[in-house]
Design a protein around this motif. Sequence first.
Motif, PDB file in Angstrom:
ATOM      1  N   ILE A   1     -76.510  27.196  36.786  1.00 43.87           N
ATOM      2  CA  ILE A   1     -75.832  26.282  37.688  1.00 43.87           C
ATOM      3  C   ILE A   1     -74.329  26.402  37.453  1.00 43.87           C
ATOM      4  CG2 ILE A   1     -77.732  24.617  37.852  1.00 43.87           C
ATOM      5  CD1 ILE A   1     -76.274  22.957  35.697  1.00 43.87           C
ATOM      6  N   TYR A   2     -73.550  25.904  38.394  1.00 43.27           N
ATOM      7  CA  TYR A   2     -72.099  25.856  38.219  1.00 43.27           C
ATOM      8  C   TYR A   2     -71.775  24.526  37.547  1.00 43.27           C
ATOM      9  CZ  TYR A   2     -72.058  29.871  41.328  1.00 43.27           C
ATOM     10  OH  TYR A   2     -72.275  31.110  41.878  1.00 43.27           O
TER      11      TYR A   2
ATOM     12  N   ASN B   1     -72.917  21.907  43.992  1.00 46.73           N
ATOM     13  CA  ASN B   1     -73.783  23.035  43.665  1.00 46.73           C
ATOM     14  C   ASN B   1     -74.701  23.360  44.838  1.00 46.73           C
ATOM     15  OD1 ASN B   1     -74.310  24.404  40.768  1.00 46.73           O
ATOM     16  ND2 ASN B   1     -73.237  22.456  40.479  1.00 46.73           N
TER      17      ASN B   1
END
Length: 283
Positions: free
Chosen positions: A89-90, A98
């Motif tokens: 994930i960011y 996201n």
Amino acid sequence: MTNEFIRLTHIFKSFGKTEVLKDLSAVLHQGEILGFLGPSGAGKTTTIKILTGQLKPTAGDAYVLDTHVKDINTTIYEQIGIVTDQSGIYERLSVYDNLKYFAQILRVNAGRIDELLKRVGLYEHRKKPAGKLSKGQTQRLVLIRAVLHKPKVLFLDEPTSGLDPSTALEIHNMLTEFKEEGMAIFLTTHNMEEAAKLCNHVALLNNGQIVEYGTPEELCLRYNKDKRYRLLLSDGSTLVLGQTPAEIDRLSDLLREDKVNSLHSCEPTLESVFLTVTGRSLQ
């Protein structure tokens, strides 16, 4: 397009002289969950990589949505979702951003983001940086990102590994809903209880080979050689009886005397079937 969404036919995969997959054949239909079950190193992740075009098979044929894996393209990727232990994930982006980023890539209406966040209990965390989520919350975020575009096929590689029972149950409920909506789900796991609960068919994988294949019920009954029954008696004690004439007579007497509170057959579990077939545990 038939309702056969995945087909593996005599798949082999070698890395140098090491044979990782040996003659795998299986089918996954629309609205079903197919479980590939086995310990680490059995070949489960390699199978997913072949089906998603990340690896080429050494021999054999595999099809996803009627497309041979050697011809997988953007059109197919728009119809599948993937969750693996490497699905990142960011972390600095919010939970919402996201999903918004991938919604733009996949041309998904942004309204679906809130719908999914509410569905998995992350709506109140939508403004939180994704890196601040717990492991269970992160796994739910990764899962809904994979289904944001309503894929026809979902690949899940050990989706509940390391999660607490409550979070695992939430994910199980979601997967059951997706299946009922017509999604085909390819699940790898070493959790046999999870597989028995979720899967329509399972393949027991050991050292790159499918050693048994069928529904969980079929496999457990196939290896139910020593039929036994567990009784909870009215005095609180338990008793296990087999099928010898003497034991059957005793069971009949206990039932006639109304001394049995519950009666259960003792079929083997998928885990015990795996141990019987391979001579090894799942650890």
